[in-house]
Design an enzyme around this catalytic site. Structure first.
Site, PDB file in Angstrom:
ATOM      1  N   HIS A   1      27.155  35.342  46.830  1.00  0.00           N
ATOM      2  CA  HIS A   1      27.710  36.594  47.326  1.00  0.00           C
ATOM      3  C   HIS A   1      26.842  37.130  48.461  1.00  0.00           C
ATOM      4  O   HIS A   1      25.618  37.041  48.410  1.00  0.00           O
ATOM      5  CB  HIS A   1      27.759  37.648  46.213  1.00  0.00           C
TER       6      HIS A   1
ATOM      7  N   TYR B   1      30.512  42.359  37.628  1.00  0.00           N
ATOM      8  CA  TYR B   1      30.238  41.663  36.368  1.00  0.00           C
ATOM      9  C   TYR B   1      29.438  42.523  35.401  1.00  0.00           C
ATOM     10  O   TYR B   1      29.491  42.309  34.196  1.00  0.00           O
ATOM     11  CB  TYR B   1      29.511  40.341  36.643  1.00  0.00           C
TER      12      TYR B   1
ATOM     13  N   ARG C   1      34.088  30.611  36.909  1.00  0.00           N
ATOM     14  CA  ARG C   1      33.049  31.227  37.753  1.00  0.00           C
ATOM     15  C   ARG C   1      32.686  32.599  37.185  1.00  0.00           C
ATOM     16  O   ARG C   1      31.508  32.958  37.099  1.00  0.00           O
ATOM     17  CB  ARG C   1      33.574  31.340  39.185  1.00  0.00           C
TER      18      ARG C   1
ATOM     19  N   LYS D   1      31.685  29.952  51.616  1.00  0.00           N
ATOM     20  CA  LYS D   1      32.492  30.620  52.636  1.00  0.00           C
ATOM     21  C   LYS D   1      31.723  30.685  53.952  1.00  0.00           C
ATOM     22  O   LYS D   1      30.512  30.810  53.979  1.00  0.00           O
ATOM     23  CB  LYS D   1      32.864  32.035  52.168  1.00  0.00           C
TER      24      LYS D   1
ATOM     25  N   HIS E   1      38.445  30.015  38.865  1.00  0.00           N
ATOM     26  CA  HIS E   1      37.691  31.243  39.102  1.00  0.00           C
ATOM     27  C   HIS E   1      37.317  31.936  37.795  1.00  0.00           C
ATOM     28  O   HIS E   1      36.324  32.656  37.728  1.00  0.00           O
ATOM     29  CB  HIS E   1      38.490  32.190  39.998  1.00  0.00           C
TER      30      HIS E   1
ATOM     31  N   ARG F   1      32.486  27.740  43.431  1.00  0.00           N
ATOM     32  CA  ARG F   1      33.894  27.938  43.724  1.00  0.00           C
ATOM     33  C   ARG F   1      34.645  26.610  43.691  1.00  0.00           C
ATOM     34  O   ARG F   1      34.045  25.548  43.802  1.00  0.00           O
ATOM     35  CB  ARG F   1      34.067  28.574  45.109  1.00  0.00           C
TER      36      ARG F   1
END
Length: 293
Positions: free
Chosen positions: A265, A274, A242, A170, A239, A146
């Site tokens: 994730h 995806y 990414r 995150k 992004h 990210r």
């Protein structure tokens, strides 16, 4: 008039903005116009569920998106709930109406050919800035990290002996990302140039000419500027790179679980989007290549 009374209620009791009140009024007027065309009258108290459904179909036929149609239905729901409270109607005609499903937008990504042109054929400029900017693009593409993770990367987070990067994602969750020989060569080249040109710098791996860490907007603009050299995608953000990393991995037979871990994730469901992207690409190839497609 019923509509005027409702709009005054929104404006003075609910404190809605003039723009919002105007939009509600336009939605109601649009239904009223449709009712006049279909039934020859415009009494909003006589609207029934069948008319609402026909109106939805007519909007979709005219090219309105499901998002736009659902927004209009939201206006009408508020209107008829108001009429119900006022005792003007006994049954809400939208009570059992279900709007069209909103399509989930698929992630934007670059094709491998576009990435090859960007990294192999594009002139990023000479010296420290060109070396750094190219590496930032390649770092996003090669690791899938990210923007905040790239900005937060410090020298101590890079283990050249083990070919691993440690990033903080995150909720301060850390993970390790492997990197290959090609990226290692670029990283070592950058470090040598950086250490020579920017002696007084922060602990950050990627720094500006001042030696300070990047701000998010600066990274966004850097990526957008360089992606614009090879593609005309509407979205040209970090992004997108990414997304490109994830799509490229899955197109080259990486497992969904592996891509999930590399992206950081928490849920496999997030990564599964995806698979839809790669399937859309397969459908395009099929339609182009098969004579009976």
């Amino acid at each position: 008039m019923l509509t005027d009374s409702f709009l005054d209620y929104l404006r003075y009791e609910r404190n809605y903005s003039d723009k919002t009140v105007r939009a509600y009024g336009e939605d109601i007027a649009q239904l009223q116009e449709f009712m006049k065309e279909e039934m020859g009258e415009s009494d909003l108290l006589r609207v029934d569920p069948d008319l609402i459904r026909e109106w939805i179909v007519s909007l979709m036929d005219k090219g309105y998106t499901s998002t736009s149609v659902n927004r209009k239905l939201s206006s009408l729901r508020s209107f008829y709930k108001y009429l119900l409270k006022q005792g003007k109607i006994i049954v809400d005609p939208l009570r059992k109406i279900v709007g069209p499903k909103n399509k989930k937008s698929l992630p934007s990504f670059l094709k491998e050919a576009d990435m090859n042109r960007l990294l192999d054929d594009t002139d990023f400029g000479e010296g420290f800035k060109g070396c750094r900017d190219r590496l930032i693009i390649e770092m996003f593409y090669a690791t899938g990290m990210r923007r905040s993770e790239l900005i937060g990367l410090d020298d101590k987070d890079i283990d050249f002996s083990a070919s691993l990067l440690k990033v903080t994602g995150k909720r301060n969750k850390q993970r390790l990302i492997p990197f290959g020989e090609e990226l290692e060569v670029r990283m070592r080249e950058y470090v040598n140039v950086r250490n020579e040109v920017v002696p007084g710098r922060s602990d950050a791996f990627f720094v500006r000419e001042s030696g300070k860490r990047f701000q998010p907007t600066q990274i966004y603009n850097l990526v957008k500027r360089n992606l614009s050299k090879v593609v005309t995608l509407k979205k040209r953000s970090p992004h997108v790179l990414r997304h490109t990393f994830a799509t490229t991995m899955l197109n080259n037979e990486a497992t969904l679980g592996a891509v999930k871990e590399l992206l950081g994730h928490t849920s496999l469901a997030t990564t599964e989007i995806y698979t839809h992207t790669t399937f859309e690409e397969l459908k395009k190839v099929y339609k182009q290549a098969h004579p009976r497609a």
